[in-house]
Design a protein around this motif. Structure first.
Motif, PDB file in Angstrom:
ATOM      1  N   GLY A  41       0.825  -1.195   0.000  1.00  0.00           N
ATOM      2  CA  GLY A  41       0.000   0.000   0.000  1.00  0.00           C
ATOM      3  C   GLY A  41       0.862   1.248   0.000  1.00  0.00           C
ATOM      4  N   PRO A  42       0.288   2.404  -0.390  1.00  0.00           N
ATOM      5  CA  PRO A  42       1.055   3.641  -0.538  1.00  0.00           C
ATOM      6  C   PRO A  42       1.176   4.426   0.762  1.00  0.00           C
ATOM      7  N   LEU A  43       1.512   3.737   1.842  1.00  0.00           N
ATOM      8  CA  LEU A  43       1.533   4.377   3.157  1.00  0.00           C
ATOM      9  C   LEU A  43       2.916   4.261   3.785  1.00  0.00           C
ATOM     10  N   TRP A  44       3.070   3.392   4.791  1.00  0.00           N
ATOM     11  CA  TRP A  44       4.325   3.286   5.526  1.00  0.00           C
ATOM     12  C   TRP A  44       4.779   1.820   5.584  1.00  0.00           C
ATOM     13  N   PRO A  45       5.144   1.230   4.453  1.00  0.00           N
ATOM     14  CA  PRO A  45       5.473  -0.204   4.452  1.00  0.00           C
ATOM     15  C   PRO A  45       6.669  -0.559   5.325  1.00  0.00           C
ATOM     16  N   ARG A  46       7.744   0.229   5.242  1.00  0.00           N
ATOM     17  CA  ARG A  46       8.944  -0.118   6.003  1.00  0.00           C
ATOM     18  C   ARG A  46       8.720   0.056   7.501  1.00  0.00           C
ATOM     19  N   GLU A  47       8.054   1.145   7.879  1.00  0.00           N
ATOM     20  CA  GLU A  47       7.773   1.367   9.294  1.00  0.00           C
ATOM     21  C   GLU A  47       6.858   0.278   9.858  1.00  0.00           C
ATOM     22  N   THR A  48       5.883  -0.128   9.054  1.00  0.00           N
ATOM     23  CA  THR A  48       4.988  -1.202   9.482  1.00  0.00           C
ATOM     24  C   THR A  48       5.745  -2.509   9.647  1.00  0.00           C
ATOM     25  N   MET A  49       6.602  -2.815   8.698  1.00  0.00           N
ATOM     26  CA  MET A  49       7.378  -4.055   8.779  1.00  0.00           C
ATOM     27  C   MET A  49       8.285  -4.048   9.999  1.00  0.00           C
ATOM     28  N   GLU A  50       8.908  -2.921  10.279  1.00  0.00           N
ATOM     29  CA  GLU A  50       9.775  -2.833  11.456  1.00  0.00           C
ATOM     30  C   GLU A  50       8.976  -3.035  12.745  1.00  0.00           C
ATOM     31  N   ARG A  51       7.773  -2.457  12.788  1.00  0.00           N
ATOM     32  CA  ARG A  51       6.938  -2.631  13.977  1.00  0.00           C
ATOM     33  C   ARG A  51       6.552  -4.093  14.151  1.00  0.00           C
ATOM     34  N   LEU A  52       6.158  -4.744  13.073  1.00  0.00           N
ATOM     35  CA  LEU A  52       5.741  -6.139  13.150  1.00  0.00           C
ATOM     36  C   LEU A  52       6.912  -7.056  13.495  1.00  0.00           C
ATOM     37  N   GLN A  53       8.072  -6.783  12.948  1.00  0.00           N
ATOM     38  CA  GLN A  53       9.232  -7.611  13.272  1.00  0.00           C
ATOM     39  C   GLN A  53       9.596  -7.494  14.748  1.00  0.00           C
ATOM     40  N   ALA A  54       9.438  -6.309  15.323  1.00  0.00           N
ATOM     41  CA  ALA A  54       9.703  -6.138  16.753  1.00  0.00           C
ATOM     42  C   ALA A  54       8.691  -6.906  17.599  1.00  0.00           C
ATOM     43  N   LEU A  55       7.448  -6.988  17.129  1.00  0.00           N
ATOM     44  CA  LEU A  55       6.404  -7.701  17.868  1.00  0.00           C
ATOM     45  C   LEU A  55       6.558  -9.211  17.750  1.00  0.00           C
ATOM     46  N   ASN A  56       7.069  -9.684  16.598  1.00  0.00           N
ATOM     47  CA  ASN A  56       7.309 -11.116  16.375  1.00  0.00           C
ATOM     48  C   ASN A  56       6.037 -11.943  16.594  1.00  0.00           C
ATOM     49  N   LEU A  57       4.955 -11.532  15.954  1.00  0.00           N
ATOM     50  CA  LEU A  57       3.671 -12.224  16.097  1.00  0.00           C
ATOM     51  C   LEU A  57       3.612 -13.467  15.209  1.00  0.00           C
ATOM     52  N   PRO A  58       2.890 -14.497  15.616  1.00  0.00           N
ATOM     53  CA  PRO A  58       2.584 -15.582  14.677  1.00  0.00           C
ATOM     54  C   PRO A  58       1.862 -14.985  13.472  1.00  0.00           C
ATOM     55  N   THR A  59       2.383 -15.227  12.274  1.00  0.00           N
ATOM     56  CA  THR A  59       1.895 -14.544  11.078  1.00  0.00           C
ATOM     57  C   THR A  59       1.839 -15.510   9.909  1.00  0.00           C
ATOM     58  N   VAL A  60       0.766 -15.418   9.124  1.00  0.00           N
ATOM     59  CA  VAL A  60       0.663 -16.193   7.889  1.00  0.00           C
ATOM     60  C   VAL A  60       0.872 -15.263   6.696  1.00  0.00           C
ATOM     61  N   ARG A  61       1.208 -15.846   5.570  1.00  0.00           N
ATOM     62  CA  ARG A  61       1.523 -15.075   4.368  1.00  0.00           C
ATOM     63  C   ARG A  61       0.260 -14.746   3.569  1.00  0.00           C
ATOM     64  N   GLY A  62       0.100 -13.465   3.266  1.00  0.00           N
ATOM     65  CA  GLY A  62      -0.975 -13.048   2.385  1.00  0.00           C
ATOM     66  C   GLY A  62      -0.523 -12.988   0.941  1.00  0.00           C
ATOM     67  N   ASN A  63      -1.475 -12.847   0.029  1.00  0.00           N
ATOM     68  CA  ASN A  63      -1.126 -12.766  -1.386  1.00  0.00           C
ATOM     69  C   ASN A  63      -0.247 -11.556  -1.683  1.00  0.00           C
ATOM     70  N   HIS A  64      -0.500 -10.434  -1.033  1.00  0.00           N
ATOM     71  CA  HIS A  64       0.340  -9.258  -1.272  1.00  0.00           C
ATOM     72  C   HIS A  64       1.713  -9.401  -0.618  1.00  0.00           C
ATOM     73  N   ASP A  65       1.808 -10.123   0.472  1.00  0.00           N
ATOM     74  CA  ASP A  65       3.128 -10.408   1.044  1.00  0.00           C
ATOM     75  C   ASP A  65       3.975 -11.175   0.031  1.00  0.00           C
ATOM     76  N   ARG A  66       3.366 -12.155  -0.600  1.00  0.00           N
ATOM     77  CA  ARG A  66       4.077 -12.939  -1.622  1.00  0.00           C
ATOM     78  C   ARG A  66       4.492 -12.062  -2.801  1.00  0.00           C
ATOM     79  N   ARG A  67       3.602 -11.183  -3.239  1.00  0.00           N
ATOM     80  CA  ARG A  67       3.903 -10.344  -4.389  1.00  0.00           C
ATOM     81  C   ARG A  67       4.994  -9.316  -4.071  1.00  0.00           C
ATOM     82  N   VAL A  68       4.916  -8.727  -2.891  1.00  0.00           N
ATOM     83  CA  VAL A  68       5.939  -7.748  -2.477  1.00  0.00           C
ATOM     84  C   VAL A  68       7.311  -8.404  -2.388  1.00  0.00           C
TER      85      VAL A  68
END
Length: 252
Positions: A41-68
């Motif tokens: 999305g045209p927002l804050w991809p890197r900041e979002t990824m950094e936040r999620l990596q710090a949280l280390n949540l159980p996460t499944v892959r979405g179609n856009h995750d695969r495409r990115v």
């Protein structure tokens, strides 16, 4: 056991932070699961990824995750995916690609983004007159066949539509809606839109009883500074995203 469920953040770190703050105000959860489509999305991809990596949540892959996560961009890559890809590090893209298609969150509780065997096909939705609507029960049953028969609860996202469906003789399906993208327009045939109808950030909470069966569901909509997110989308040259972020609709 108390499980918080988030999905379809789409790079909206402001909405993600609002959801996490709201969850803390409600006493938190024993586990928070992320159902994918994290950064596109045209927002804050890197900041979002950094936040999620710090949280280390159980996460499944979405179609856009695969495409990115693709190494190179071409003319077939959607603009939102390209925007995120250009702003993530190679290691971050690899981390998205390595996410599993499905996860067993607890005994009898399965999480995936779209369907148990596909990250891009709808589970509980059909396309009618250009809109997503509830699919017939027979179709949903057929799409659930790859699941373990012992599954009692399915956690899924992808459609951005909040759903709670109890399949007679089968599992309960819970879709919390989208954290960060309240409406979208998909021109893949048949072209259609998904509209939450408000700009709120959505998430859910599921409580499991002592026997592991789901006993309580909450679908939560959180206000946040969606105008700031809309302005970010406008600066990125995506007025249609700005419209969706402000209203929860694709068109007025």
């Amino acid at each position: 056991m108390r499980i918080a469920v988030i999905a379809d953040i789409h790079g909206n770190v402001l909405a993600l932070d609002a959801v996490l703050d709201d969850l803390r105000s409600r006493g938190g959860a024993d586990l928070t699961v992320n159902l994918g489509d994290c950064v596109s999305g045209p927002l804050w991809p890197r900041e979002t990824m950094e936040r999620l990596q710090a949280l280390n949540l159980p996460t499944v892959r979405g179609n856009h995750d695969r495409r990115v996560a693709q190494d190179t961009a071409d003319e077939t890559m959607w603009p939102s995916d390209r925007y995120a890809q250009e702003r993530l590090t190679p290691a971050q893209r690899q981390a998205l690609l390595a996410l599993p298609l499905t996860l067993e969150i607890a005994p009898g509780v399965t999480a995936f983004h779209a369907r148990p065997d596909h990250d891009e096909k709808y589970l509980a939705d059909a396309i009618v007159d250009g809109q997503l609507v509830r699919a017939p029960l027979t179709a949903i049953r057929r799409r659930l066949k790859p699941l373990d028969p012992a599954c009692r609860l399915v956690l899924c996202g992808h459609s951005h539509r909040n759903e709670l469906i109890h399949i007679p003789g089968g599992p309960i399906i819970f879709n919390p809606g989208s954290v960060g993208c309240p409406a979208y327009d998909d021109d893949t045939p048949p072209a259609h839109v998904s509209e939450q109808g408000s700009p709120h950030a959505r998430y859910g909470i599921v409580e499991l009883g002592k026997d592991g069966s789901p006993s309580r569901f909450e679908s939560i909509a959180v206000d946040y500074n969606h105008e700031a997110a809309a302005k970010q989308a406008e600066q990125a040259g995506r007025p249609e995203w700005a419209q969706a972020l402000r209203t929860g609709f694709i068109k007025d």
